[in-house]
Scaffold this motif. Sequence first.
Motif, PDB file in Angstrom:
ATOM      1  N   LEU A 255       1.070  -1.175   0.368  1.00  0.00           N
ATOM      2  CA  LEU A 255      -0.173   0.252  -0.291  1.00  0.00           C
ATOM      3  C   LEU A 255       1.448   0.958   0.034  1.00  0.00           C
ATOM      4  O   LEU A 255      -0.317   2.293  -0.458  1.00  0.00           O
ATOM      5  CB  LEU A 255      -1.074  -0.511   1.394  1.00  0.00           C
ATOM      6  N   VAL A 258       2.432   1.933  -3.862  1.00  0.00           N
ATOM      7  CA  VAL A 258       1.371   1.362  -5.427  1.00  0.00           C
ATOM      8  C   VAL A 258       2.026   2.706  -6.716  1.00  0.00           C
ATOM      9  O   VAL A 258       1.390   2.919  -7.270  1.00  0.00           O
ATOM     10  CB  VAL A 258      -0.025   1.240  -4.677  1.00  0.00           C
ATOM     11  N   ASP A 259       1.097   3.537  -5.860  1.00  0.00           N
ATOM     12  CA  ASP A 259       1.287   5.034  -6.646  1.00  0.00           C
ATOM     13  C   ASP A 259       2.884   5.072  -7.406  1.00  0.00           C
ATOM     14  O   ASP A 259       2.391   5.652  -8.645  1.00  0.00           O
ATOM     15  CB  ASP A 259       1.293   6.530  -6.112  1.00  0.00           C
ATOM     16  N   GLU A 283      -9.172  -3.575   0.554  1.00  0.00           N
ATOM     17  CA  GLU A 283      -8.006  -2.566   0.344  1.00  0.00           C
ATOM     18  C   GLU A 283      -7.197  -1.972  -0.324  1.00  0.00           C
ATOM     19  O   GLU A 283      -6.570  -1.187  -1.014  1.00  0.00           O
ATOM     20  CB  GLU A 283      -7.211  -2.691   1.986  1.00  0.00           C
ATOM     21  N   GLU A 286      -8.570  -1.827  -3.773  1.00  0.00           N
ATOM     22  CA  GLU A 286      -9.051  -0.658  -4.000  1.00  0.00           C
ATOM     23  C   GLU A 286      -7.717   0.535  -4.509  1.00  0.00           C
ATOM     24  O   GLU A 286      -8.436   2.295  -4.751  1.00  0.00           O
ATOM     25  CB  GLU A 286      -9.878  -0.143  -2.354  1.00  0.00           C
ATOM     26  N   GLN A 287      -6.699   0.453  -3.075  1.00  0.00           N
ATOM     27  CA  GLN A 287      -5.489   0.882  -3.589  1.00  0.00           C
ATOM     28  C   GLN A 287      -5.514   0.925  -5.213  1.00  0.00           C
ATOM     29  O   GLN A 287      -4.620   2.363  -6.351  1.00  0.00           O
ATOM     30  CB  GLN A 287      -4.295   1.186  -2.583  1.00  0.00           C
ATOM     31  N   LEU A 290      -7.364   3.309  -6.977  1.00  0.00           N
ATOM     32  CA  LEU A 290      -7.680   4.813  -7.127  1.00  0.00           C
ATOM     33  C   LEU A 290      -6.305   4.849  -7.693  1.00  0.00           C
ATOM     34  O   LEU A 290      -6.076   6.601  -8.129  1.00  0.00           O
ATOM     35  CB  LEU A 290      -7.842   4.975  -5.637  1.00  0.00           C
ATOM     36  N   ASN A 291      -5.191   4.058  -7.754  1.00  0.00           N
ATOM     37  CA  ASN A 291      -3.775   4.893  -8.264  1.00  0.00           C
ATOM     38  C   ASN A 291      -3.763   4.637 -10.070  1.00  0.00           C
ATOM     39  O   ASN A 291      -3.415   4.847 -11.165  1.00  0.00           O
ATOM     40  CB  ASN A 291      -2.875   4.514  -7.862  1.00  0.00           C
TER      41      ASN A 291
END
Length: 313
Positions: A255, A258-259, A283, A286-287, A290-291
Amino acid sequence: MKWSELKVHTTNEAIEPVSNILHESGASGVVIVDPMDLDKDDVTLFGSVYELDPTNYPDEGVYIKAYLPMNSFLGETVDAIKESINNLVKFDIDIGENNITISEVNEEEWSTAWKKYYKPVKISEKITIIPTWEEYEPVSSDEIIIELDPGMAFGTGTHPTTVLSIQALEQYVNEGDVVYDVGSGSGVLTIAAALLGASHIKAFDLDEIAVKSTTINVKLNHVQDRMEAKQNNLLNGVEPGADLIVSNILAEIILQFVDDAYHKLNPGGYFITSGIIQGKKNEVKEQLELNGFDIIEVNQMEDWISMVAKKPE
């Protein structure tokens, strides 16, 4: 020299953080004793680990055995280890029974006894992992053999998280790819990527022991001309340009980058993550989304999850 064997009865979820605590405390080696290795169907659909003695394994959870030199600081070291393991609950990590026992072993026993836990295992359609001291004859002409010396530190690749990672690599590594292995451990994923056709692999691990282990095992498999191992914190300071990033590490760590992984991948590149427990599945998913990642696959073995995400082209 006399050594003391410290045995921690804990959970699969706690393997990575407990092993790190033991290494940082000066352990000269760590052995993972996982009863799942005894179940042919659970270890892999493709093969099995042979000649293991069930009496050496716990009924549930895992044993993590560490080897510490017997000296005047041993008591203080053990107390510090216990405190650090207890503190893992603050990070929402299940440490299970957390029963810790200590026994004395001589140097000869220490240097050889642990090898009984590691045998050849076929973990995917193409790949079989063998420890260096075992004789093994390939059963097919296209079988890929990875030879490992676990160095009493990182195991030989039979844990479900590693199996899931290698099975994904087998599917998504293309000839000539540039691959980043984040949290390389023994280097097994680095080696697999090279043998599957990657042209260059960068292996990163924060643990200096892991970097050394990766370097040794890469040379054993004669792929050192296509890789570089470096002590590094995740992808911090790493140049973009990967076609595929693989990371078999705790979900809490995944987590955190990820970006960074998204921006280090080329368009159309893949991010393979493993080491994810059921409770962290949503979680992580979703992460990733999201990225900007598209989720291509979600796979499961026992209680472990791996995901394959793709950066849009």
